[in-house]
Design a protein around this motif. Structure first.
Motif, PDB file in Angstrom:
ATOM      1  N   LEU A 157     -36.793 -42.177  12.450  1.00 14.19           N
ATOM      2  CA  LEU A 157     -36.846 -42.527  11.031  1.00 14.19           C
ATOM      3  C   LEU A 157     -37.451 -41.422  10.165  1.00 14.19           C
ATOM      4  CD1 LEU A 157     -36.669 -44.635   8.718  1.00 14.19           C
ATOM      5  CD2 LEU A 157     -38.829 -45.565   9.491  1.00 14.19           C
ATOM      6  N   ILE A 158     -38.469 -40.769  10.664  1.00 13.55           N
ATOM      7  CA  ILE A 158     -39.243 -39.858   9.819  1.00 13.55           C
ATOM      8  C   ILE A 158     -38.657 -38.446   9.776  1.00 13.55           C
ATOM      9  CG2 ILE A 158     -41.551 -38.872   9.450  1.00 13.55           C
ATOM     10  CD1 ILE A 158     -41.553 -41.861   9.158  1.00 13.55           C
ATOM     11  N   ALA A 159     -38.256 -37.939  10.936  1.00 12.77           N
ATOM     12  CA  ALA A 159     -37.813 -36.537  10.956  1.00 12.77           C
ATOM     13  C   ALA A 159     -36.627 -36.312  11.889  1.00 12.77           C
ATOM     14  CB  ALA A 159     -38.972 -35.640  11.360  1.00 12.77           C
ATOM     15  N   GLY A 160     -35.794 -37.312  11.967  1.00 11.82           N
ATOM     16  CA  GLY A 160     -34.585 -37.141  12.756  1.00 11.82           C
ATOM     17  C   GLY A 160     -34.835 -37.215  14.251  1.00 11.82           C
ATOM     18  N   PRO A 161     -33.875 -36.839  15.072  1.00 15.41           N
ATOM     19  CA  PRO A 161     -32.591 -36.237  14.700  1.00 15.41           C
ATOM     20  C   PRO A 161     -31.750 -37.174  13.817  1.00 15.41           C
ATOM     21  CG  PRO A 161     -32.851 -36.414  17.105  1.00 15.41           C
ATOM     22  CD  PRO A 161     -33.985 -37.101  16.513  1.00 15.41           C
ATOM     23  N   SER A 242     -38.633 -33.786  17.938  1.00 11.05           N
ATOM     24  CA  SER A 242     -37.310 -34.233  18.413  1.00 11.05           C
ATOM     25  C   SER A 242     -37.383 -34.703  19.858  1.00 11.05           C
ATOM     26  CB  SER A 242     -36.297 -33.091  18.285  1.00 11.05           C
ATOM     27  OG  SER A 242     -36.063 -32.808  16.943  1.00 11.05           O
ATOM     28  N   ASP A 243     -38.143 -33.966  20.683  1.00 12.63           N
ATOM     29  CA  ASP A 243     -38.306 -34.377  22.084  1.00 12.63           C
ATOM     30  C   ASP A 243     -38.927 -35.774  22.167  1.00 12.63           C
ATOM     31  OD1 ASP A 243     -37.246 -32.094  23.168  1.00 12.63           O
ATOM     32  OD2 ASP A 243     -39.160 -31.049  23.332  1.00 12.63           O
ATOM     33  N   MET A 244     -39.957 -35.974  21.337  1.00 18.28           N
ATOM     34  CA  MET A 244     -40.624 -37.281  21.364  1.00 18.28           C
ATOM     35  C   MET A 244     -39.656 -38.371  20.914  1.00 18.28           C
ATOM     36  SD  MET A 244     -44.561 -36.616  20.168  1.00 18.28           S
ATOM     37  CE  MET A 244     -44.411 -35.294  18.979  1.00 18.28           C
ATOM     38  N   PHE A 254     -31.655 -45.948  24.081  1.00 17.59           N
ATOM     39  CA  PHE A 254     -30.809 -45.217  23.134  1.00 17.59           C
ATOM     40  C   PHE A 254     -30.692 -43.754  23.569  1.00 17.59           C
ATOM     41  CE2 PHE A 254     -32.283 -48.822  20.793  1.00 17.59           C
ATOM     42  CZ  PHE A 254     -31.281 -49.130  19.892  1.00 17.59           C
ATOM     43  N   GLU A 255     -29.482 -43.226  23.481  1.00 20.24           N
ATOM     44  CA  GLU A 255     -29.291 -41.808  23.830  1.00 20.24           C
ATOM     45  C   GLU A 255     -29.037 -41.016  22.544  1.00 20.24           C
ATOM     46  OE1 GLU A 255     -29.501 -40.233  26.690  1.00 20.24           O
ATOM     47  OE2 GLU A 255     -29.703 -41.927  28.055  1.00 20.24           O
ATOM     48  N   PHE A 256     -30.018 -40.241  22.127  1.00 18.59           N
ATOM     49  CA  PHE A 256     -29.821 -39.383  20.953  1.00 18.59           C
ATOM     50  C   PHE A 256     -29.304 -38.028  21.420  1.00 18.59           C
ATOM     51  CE2 PHE A 256     -33.679 -41.685  18.998  1.00 18.59           C
ATOM     52  CZ  PHE A 256     -32.872 -42.731  18.573  1.00 18.59           C
ATOM     53  N   ASN A 257     -28.475 -37.424  20.562  1.00 20.02           N
ATOM     54  CA  ASN A 257     -28.006 -36.082  20.909  1.00 20.02           C
ATOM     55  C   ASN A 257     -29.151 -35.080  20.819  1.00 20.02           C
ATOM     56  OD1 ASN A 257     -25.397 -36.944  21.295  1.00 20.02           O
ATOM     57  ND2 ASN A 257     -24.867 -36.684  19.138  1.00 20.02           N
ATOM     58  N   GLU A 258     -29.016 -33.995  21.564  1.00 24.08           N
ATOM     59  CA  GLU A 258     -30.035 -32.940  21.524  1.00 24.08           C
ATOM     60  C   GLU A 258     -30.087 -32.324  20.127  1.00 24.08           C
ATOM     61  OE1 GLU A 258     -32.269 -32.118  23.692  1.00 24.08           O
ATOM     62  OE2 GLU A 258     -31.542 -33.571  25.158  1.00 24.08           O
ATOM     63  N   ARG A 274     -26.235 -22.890  15.767  1.00 25.40           N
ATOM     64  CA  ARG A 274     -25.654 -23.864  16.704  1.00 25.40           C
ATOM     65  C   ARG A 274     -26.738 -24.459  17.595  1.00 25.40           C
ATOM     66  NH1 ARG A 274     -21.272 -19.839  18.028  1.00 25.40           N
ATOM     67  NH2 ARG A 274     -19.677 -20.234  16.450  1.00 25.40           N
ATOM     68  N   ARG A 275     -27.899 -23.794  17.608  1.00 26.05           N
ATOM     69  CA  ARG A 275     -28.955 -24.216  18.522  1.00 26.05           C
ATOM     70  C   ARG A 275     -30.150 -24.839  17.796  1.00 26.05           C
ATOM     71  NH1 ARG A 275     -29.617 -20.816  23.268  1.00 26.05           N
ATOM     72  NH2 ARG A 275     -27.752 -19.636  23.759  1.00 26.05           N
ATOM     73  N   TRP A 276     -30.255 -24.593  16.490  1.00 19.44           N
ATOM     74  CA  TRP A 276     -31.431 -25.057  15.731  1.00 19.44           C
ATOM     75  C   TRP A 276     -31.050 -26.281  14.912  1.00 19.44           C
ATOM     76  CZ3 TRP A 276     -36.583 -23.527  15.209  1.00 19.44           C
ATOM     77  CH2 TRP A 276     -37.272 -24.079  14.136  1.00 19.44           C
ATOM     78  N   HIS A 277     -31.844 -27.329  14.980  1.00 18.94           N
ATOM     79  CA  HIS A 277     -31.630 -28.557  14.204  1.00 18.94           C
ATOM     80  C   HIS A 277     -30.140 -28.915  14.222  1.00 18.94           C
ATOM     81  CE1 HIS A 277     -33.037 -31.089  10.532  1.00 18.94           C
ATOM     82  NE2 HIS A 277     -32.650 -31.811  11.540  1.00 18.94           N
ATOM     83  N   ILE A 278     -29.672 -29.139  15.429  1.00 22.63           N
ATOM     84  CA  ILE A 278     -28.225 -29.309  15.646  1.00 22.63           C
ATOM     85  C   ILE A 278     -27.680 -30.492  14.844  1.00 22.63           C
ATOM     86  CG2 ILE A 278     -26.487 -29.799  17.416  1.00 22.63           C
ATOM     87  CD1 ILE A 278     -28.487 -28.382  19.405  1.00 22.63           C
ATOM     88  N   SER A 279     -28.473 -31.568  14.766  1.00 23.81           N
ATOM     89  CA  SER A 279     -27.964 -32.760  14.072  1.00 23.81           C
ATOM     90  C   SER A 279     -27.755 -32.483  12.587  1.00 23.81           C
ATOM     91  CB  SER A 279     -28.916 -33.943  14.276  1.00 23.81           C
ATOM     92  OG  SER A 279     -30.167 -33.689  13.674  1.00 23.81           O
ATOM     93  N   MET A 280     -28.623 -31.664  12.001  1.00 27.03           N
ATOM     94  CA  MET A 280     -28.441 -31.329  10.586  1.00 27.03           C
ATOM     95  C   MET A 280     -27.214 -30.424  10.425  1.00 27.03           C
ATOM     96  SD  MET A 280     -30.583 -28.905   8.067  1.00 27.03           S
ATOM     97  CE  MET A 280     -29.788 -27.552   8.902  1.00 27.03           C
TER      98      MET A 280
END
Lengths: 473, 463
Positions: A157-161, A242-244, A254-258, A274-280
């Protein structure tokens, strides 16, 4: 409440886990409602008022969703406006007013607003749902509770992903928890916690200390120290979070994408993003860049699209001109790579390509790290990286009291760059024969995880050590 | 390890930690940290005041702070955390010797490009900087202890070593303020006294990779010529150690007796004062009551440091006098007793391990009901003195130890702490009490901090 707080670790998380798992797994919906309740409590603990704002966004999305699914353009546009309005008001209103005042020499008053935590993230999540629903890529969620869970789910909720509805929808309908997932999720959570508490927080002290120093005393080496430290801190802070989030998601099935994939191993800026903040990155690609035409409408249009996307990316990160400058900086680099640079980089030795990428990334984060609307301010910080002109009475690392924190920075650099991978490969080679005993290896791994958790708690308690020296004078 | 065991162990750790909050005794204060701790009671029902060390604005912040402060092994964790940080600190210092001079360009002398503009010269007058000769280079070995350092042979702890840079823009503003007082009151005489800290010596230049200039002389260059200036000098470590507490940041009796004498000598250059006073008795309260005085620096280190000081106080014949605390807001004169002579002589002083006796003794101002008015400014009328002189003594906490004996040479003394400067108009005080002598005393920081500026009724120097 943040994940790296004792309130979360000792009160919120145990209570949430106990309540969740006390509900038999056959009552899937009941379990989800437990998560909704705890997610609302999680958000309300930091934003007791704005919890209603998020709830309103969810409710409006739900109300419009039936019409959106039917392809009603009016409902689609109206939903987009209503969802984006709070983001515009809370994040950009004062920024716009400031710029109008500056441009037209007016004195329109700002409004005194505190930005709701996570508004940029949850707004984007709602947008993905609305757009995907309109484009018929997903089916409407008829249960407002589950839609609430998709938006409110506390791990992201707070900082993604930034999670797309399509990716999470199956997990909303079912209960997929098992011991292996719980264990993997727990490990992932502890790794993230250690990244945040042991590395990022300690490096953050270096950044804060230098940022708080009179700029006229910041020499070129110290400026580099600040920039590199911020580069490393940001990675450990954000990827730790993101890891947390991913770990917590996994615990609840739930499976979140990396969200990160060793970004400081990148060999070009294109590779980096392509490797940094991938979801954004994928959000901007799927919902802005491609609808604008992407690379399908000629070279010039492609460049323009890159420029637009990166200006918006910059603004999304913050309502300050330095973020826009940061976005445009990357737009220029990406355009250069698309036009000619990537061909040169591919021919270069990998080491040179890595040096180039890391160097421009550090410069980029230097623009990013100082919230400012002043061009002079930005330029002076970048210039200080290359010239000491005007520096008076510079500080040293010792004088800034940063000795003890340097070790974390060195560790951070080692872990996040290819140097760490090279060392890890060496260790694997040396200790390879000893890792054949999989049982012993697993035990060692678990012991390290438990040890890391205890160390994190010690850091959280120990760093608040606050001797009150001058209690009156 | 089987899948479940590691998760169960982690859960167990969580449960133990959580349960400890219910079963362990709630601590309201920490003797190790010498401060109030956040209790769960304070989270909602009795939130701490805004000026409290544990102040947090929101309930969730207070709750998190309470969890940290009431953690069952807090003292043990804190001790090891501080110890570990000191270890890392030492590791880096040692490492730096072998990694060559990565930060060699931090030396001001290695940077000449930006020092030609007037602004830069104001901030850092490298050209023509006086060479520090009164505290020549020495080589004293020390080790890190917590966030402080310690001379191992004598167990003295100190802050730093660090570069202690004065802000010369602020120094100039101080000079302008003194000039303004001089314009308003041309007959007032000015004196200043620097209590030299270890970080203004050259003793650690090698470790800091820095060439410490003479800050005192640099500051003096900006000051008006009619102000006499002097400073506390100690030639070597032994002398330093005789003048300062080993566990506290204040000067001890040898230091402040020397300071009193130096200031007395400066003023005597201009007019006749009553003879320099010598103590009628030197009290060693440690002999009397077994006080092991652990000052601010020791409490900073929690239990890492076992050293302690003796608490020695010279008693002077101050004659007949009346002391008042002047309320900073209302201007009301409240009769008070300065210093806790009776409490200490009667053995009623606090005997806590980390009680800061220097502050408790010198910084108290009690009315007849025992209420403390120490955080105001003081008016002392010496009824036996008829010199016609009035002293305004402005100082940080070091001045409290010589306030009474120095003031006893004047008919009237106004004692103003630098930390209260923003709450008074200095010209009002000078006019009201007919001040003719101003003594400014303290560590170098009082010349370089904005909050220590003089304020005037005409708003001089304020934007």
């Amino acid at each position: 409440m943040v994940f790296s707080s004792l309130t979360f670790l000792f009160v919120f998380l145990p209570l949430c886990l106990i309540t969740y798992f006390l509900v038999p797994s056959k009552y899937v919906l009941a379990r989800k409602y437990v998560l909704i309740a705890f997610s609302i409590a999680f958000y309300a603990s930091g934003e007791p008022v704005y919890v209603f704002l998020v709830a309103a966004s969810v409710s409006i999305t739900y109300l419009f969703s039936r019409q959106i699914e039917k392809g009603n353009v009016f409902a689609f546009v109206a939903a987009l406006i209503v969802v984006l309005l709070p983001l515009g008001v809370f994040k950009y209103f004062n920024f716009i007013i400031d710029n109008i005042n500056r441009l037209f020499d007016r004195s329109i008053s700002n409004i005194d607003l505190v930005m709701p935590i996570g508004i940029s993230f949850y707004t984007f999540q709602i947008l993905t749902y609305i757009i995907d629903l309109y484009k018929k890529r997903v089916k409407r969620q008829g249960n407002i509770g589950l839609l609430t869970l998709y938006i409110f789910f506390f791990p992201q909720l707070i900082a993604g992903p930034i999670v797309k509805y399509a990716d999470i929808e199956p997990a909303l309908r079912s209960s997929n928890e098992d011991w292996d997932k719980i264990k993997d999720g727990t490990k992932r959570f502890i790794i993230g916690l250690a990244k945040k508490v042991i590395i990022a927080n300690q490096i953050g002290y270096i950044v804060n200390q230098i940022a708080a120093t009179d700029f006229s005393r910041v020499s070129t080496p110290i400026m580099w120290l600040a920039s590199v430290a911020f580069t490393i801190q940001l990675y450990f802070d954000f990827s730790g979070y993101s890891d947390m989030a991913i770990g917590l998601g996994k615990i609840f099935g739930f499976e979140f994408n990396e969200n990160f994939d060793s970004p400081y191993h990148s060999l070009s800026v294109t590779d980096f993003w392509r490797r940094w903040h991938i979801s954004m990155g994928s959000f901007f690609r799927d919902y802005i860049y491609i609808p604008l035409g992407g690379s399908r409408k000629g070279k010039l249009r492609r460049m323009l699209n890159i420029l637009i996307v990166w200006a918006i990316t910059g603004l999304w990160h913050g309502a300050n001109w330095n973020f826009v400058a940061w976005g445009l900086y990357y737009a220029i680099l990406l355009m250069a790579e698309k036009l000619f640079l990537s061909r040169i980089l591919k021919k270069c030795p990998k080491f040179i390509a890595w040096i180039y990428t890391f160097f421009v990334t550090v410069i980029g984060w230097t623009l990013f790290m100082w919230d400012t609307n002043s061009l002079h301010y930005m330029v002076s910080r970048i210039r200080r990286l290359f010239s000491q002109t005007g520096v008076v009475y510079p500080f040293s690392v010792s004088a800034l009291g940063l000795n003890a924190n340097m070790i974390y920075l060195f560790a951070g650099i080692l872990i996040s760059t290819p140097i760490g991978k090279w060392i890890a490969d060496l260790i694997k080679k040396w200790f390879g024969p000893y890792t054949k005993d999989k049982q012993a290896f697993a035990v060692a791994h678990d012991v390290i995880m438990i040890g890391m958790f205890i160390i994190c708690i010690m850091f959280l308690v120990g760093e608040t050590f606050n001797p009150f020296i001058y209690f009156r004078f | 390890m089987k899948t479940r065991i590691s998760v169960v162990v982690l859960l167990l750790i969580e449960v133990v930690c959580l349960a400890s909050y219910f079963f362990c005794e709630i601590k309201e204060t920490s003797e190790l940290e010498n401060r109030t701790l956040m209790t769960f009671d304070m989270v909602v029902s009795h939130p701490p005041a805004e000026d409290s060390i544990v102040y947090k604005a929101t309930v969730s912040e207070r709750f998190d702070e309470a969890l940290k402060d009431q953690f069952f092994a807090r003292d043990w964790v804190s001790l090891h955390y501080v110890d570990y940080t000191a270890f890392l600190d030492n590791l880096y210092v040692k490492g730096k010797r072998t990694v060559s001079n990565i930060f060699a360009s931090d030396k001001p002398n290695s940077n000449t490009s930006g020092q030609e503009t007037a602004t830069d010269y104001d901030r850092w007058p490298v050209y023509g900087s006086p060479v520090l000769t009164v505290f020549p280079s020495r080589s004293y070995t020390y080790s890190k202890i917590g966030n402080l350092s310690r001379f191992e042979d004598t167990d003295y702890i100190f802050e730093g070593p660090k570069i202690n840079p004065p802000d010369f823009v602020q120094v100039k503003e101080h000079a302008a303020q003194i000039e303004h007082i001089h314009e308003l009151f041309p007959d007032v005489k000015f004196y200043s006294y620097f209590v030299s800290s270890l970080n203004s010596t050259k003793w650690f230049d090698e470790q800091l990779d820095f060439d410490t200039p003479d800050y005192f002389e640099l500051i003096a260059q900006y000051m008006p010529g009619y102000m006499r200036m002097s400073r506390l000098i100690y030639q070597d470590k032994a002398k330093y150690e005789s003048m300062f507490y080993k566990s506290d940041h204040h000067w001890c009796h040898n230091g402040y007796m020397q300071g009193y004498e130096d200031i007395y000598d400066m003023i005597s250059e201009d007019y006749q004062l009553s003879p320099l006073k010598t103590p009628i008795k030197i009290w060693n309260f440690s002999d009397l009551y077994g006080i092991e005085y652990r000052g601010s620096r020791a409490s900073n280190l929690q239990g890492l440091y076992d050293g302690y000081d003796e608490f020695i106080i010279p008693e002077y014949d101050l004659g007949d006098r009346e002391c008042y605390s002047i309320d900073l807001t209302t201007g009301e004169e409240i009769p008070v007793t300065l210093c806790l002579w009776d409490t200490y002589k009667n053995g009623e002083m606090s005997k806590g391990r980390y009680h800061d006796h220097y502050i408790r003794f010198y910084c108290s101002a009690l009315d007849k009901d025992g209420n403390d008015y120490s955080n105001e400014y003081y008016l002392i009328r010496n009824n036996g003195s008829h010199t016609g002189h009035c002293l305004l003594f402005v100082s940080d906490s070091t001045g409290r130890a010589i306030r009474d004996v120095l003031g006893s040479h004047f008919d009237t003394e106004i004692y103003l702490d630098y930390r209260n400067m923003s709450q008074v108009k200095v010209d009002e005080i000078i006019e009201q009490y007919d001040v003719d002598t101003i003594v400014m005393n303290g560590y170098g920081s009082v010349w370089t901090g904005e909050k220590y500026s003089f304020h005037f009724t005409d708003g001089f120097g304020e934007e």
